[in-house]
Motif scaffolding. Structure first.
Motif, short mmCIF file in Angstrom:
data_model
loop_
_atom_site.label_atom_id
_atom_site.label_comp_id
_atom_site.label_asym_id
_atom_site.label_seq_id
_atom_site.Cartn_x
_atom_site.Cartn_y
_atom_site.Cartn_z
N SER A 97 51.94 56.40 52.13
CA SER A 97 52.56 57.59 51.56
C SER A 97 53.61 57.28 50.48
O SER A 97 54.20 58.20 49.93
CB SER A 97 53.20 58.44 52.68
OG SER A 97 54.29 57.75 53.24
N LEU A 98 53.81 56.00 50.18
CA LEU A 98 54.78 55.64 49.15
C LEU A 98 54.26 56.03 47.76
O LEU A 98 53.07 55.89 47.48
CB LEU A 98 55.06 54.14 49.17
CG LEU A 98 55.85 53.61 50.35
CD1 LEU A 98 55.90 52.08 50.30
CD2 LEU A 98 57.25 54.18 50.36
N PRO A 99 55.16 56.50 46.89
CA PRO A 99 54.73 56.80 45.52
C PRO A 99 54.28 55.52 44.81
O PRO A 99 54.71 54.42 45.13
CB PRO A 99 56.01 57.36 44.86
CG PRO A 99 56.94 57.67 45.96
CD PRO A 99 56.55 56.83 47.12
N GLU A 100 53.43 55.67 43.82
CA GLU A 100 52.89 54.52 43.08
C GLU A 100 54.00 53.71 42.43
O GLU A 100 53.92 52.48 42.36
CB GLU A 100 51.89 55.01 42.03
CG GLU A 100 51.18 53.88 41.30
CD GLU A 100 50.34 53.01 42.24
OE1 GLU A 100 50.25 51.79 41.97
OE2 GLU A 100 49.79 53.51 43.22
N SER A 101 55.08 54.37 41.98
CA SER A 101 56.18 53.64 41.33
C SER A 101 56.84 52.66 42.30
O SER A 101 57.24 51.57 41.91
CB SER A 101 57.22 54.62 40.78
OG SER A 101 57.75 55.42 41.82
N VAL A 102 56.95 53.04 43.56
CA VAL A 102 57.52 52.15 44.57
C VAL A 102 56.58 50.97 44.80
O VAL A 102 57.01 49.82 44.89
CB VAL A 102 57.79 52.90 45.90
CG1 VAL A 102 58.23 51.93 46.98
CG2 VAL A 102 58.83 53.99 45.68
N MET A 103 55.29 51.23 44.88
CA MET A 103 54.32 50.17 45.08
C MET A 103 54.36 49.17 43.92
O MET A 103 54.29 47.96 44.13
CB MET A 103 52.91 50.74 45.24
CG MET A 103 52.73 51.59 46.49
SD MET A 103 53.15 50.74 48.03
CE MET A 103 51.82 49.56 48.10
N GLU A 104 54.51 49.66 42.69
CA GLU A 104 54.61 48.77 41.53
C GLU A 104 55.87 47.92 41.60
O GLU A 104 55.84 46.73 41.29
CB GLU A 104 54.58 49.58 40.23
CG GLU A 104 53.24 50.22 39.94
CD GLU A 104 52.13 49.21 39.78
OE1 GLU A 104 52.35 48.13 39.17
OE2 GLU A 104 51.03 49.48 40.28
N SER A 105 56.98 48.52 42.03
CA SER A 105 58.22 47.78 42.18
C SER A 105 58.10 46.69 43.23
O SER A 105 58.61 45.58 43.06
CB SER A 105 59.38 48.72 42.55
OG SER A 105 59.62 49.65 41.54
N LEU A 106 57.42 47.00 44.32
CA LEU A 106 57.23 46.02 45.38
C LEU A 106 56.37 44.85 44.91
O LEU A 106 56.62 43.70 45.26
CB LEU A 106 56.60 46.66 46.61
CG LEU A 106 57.50 47.64 47.39
CD1 LEU A 106 56.69 48.32 48.49
CD2 LEU A 106 58.69 46.90 47.98
N LYS A 107 55.38 45.12 44.07
CA LYS A 107 54.54 44.06 43.53
C LYS A 107 55.36 43.12 42.65
O LYS A 107 55.14 41.91 42.63
CB LYS A 107 53.39 44.64 42.73
CG LYS A 107 52.33 45.29 43.60
CD LYS A 107 51.23 45.89 42.76
CE LYS A 107 50.24 46.64 43.64
NZ LYS A 107 49.24 47.36 42.84
N GLU A 108 56.33 43.67 41.92
CA GLU A 108 57.17 42.85 41.06
C GLU A 108 58.07 41.94 41.87
O GLU A 108 58.37 40.83 41.45
CB GLU A 108 58.02 43.75 40.15
CG GLU A 108 57.22 44.50 39.12
CD GLU A 108 58.06 45.48 38.32
OE1 GLU A 108 59.29 45.45 38.45
OE2 GLU A 108 57.47 46.29 37.59
N VAL A 109 58.48 42.38 43.05
CA VAL A 109 59.38 41.58 43.90
C VAL A 109 58.63 40.43 44.54
O VAL A 109 59.16 39.34 44.69
CB VAL A 109 60.02 42.48 44.99
CG1 VAL A 109 60.80 41.65 46.00
CG2 VAL A 109 60.91 43.52 44.35
N THR A 110 57.37 40.65 44.90
CA THR A 110 56.63 39.60 45.60
C THR A 110 55.99 38.66 44.69
O THR A 110 55.93 38.21 43.80
CB THR A 110 55.50 40.17 46.49
OG1 THR A 110 54.62 40.94 45.69
CG2 THR A 110 56.07 41.00 47.59
#
Length: 67
Positions: A54-67
């Motif tokens: 249920s996370l917005p796509e912008s949060v998922m993109e931010s998480l990808k940048e962190v990992t």
């Protein structure tokens, strides 16, 4: 009455306090305990999956940048 236990590591249900497969009691869950039963049923995994889905796509993109 004998309590049933479930090894959280391998999933084996036993009526003893140590798992004969893992040979440890570190992962044993008491299925009569509501929190342990929730864990054994995969409750935390299901909840985290639902939250992540249920996370917005912008949060998922931010998480990808962190990992």
């Amino acid at each position: 009455m004998m309590n049933k236990f479930k090894c959280h590591n391998c999933g084996l249900e036993v009526e003893i306090r140590s798992c004969p497969v893992c040979e440890t009691s570190a992962h044993i869950l008491d299925l009569n305990n509501p929190m342990d039963a929730f864990i054994a049923d995969g409750g935390f995994d299901k909840a985290l999956t639902k939250i992540c889905d249920s996370l917005p796509e912008s949060v998922m993109e931010s998480l990808k940048e962190v990992t």
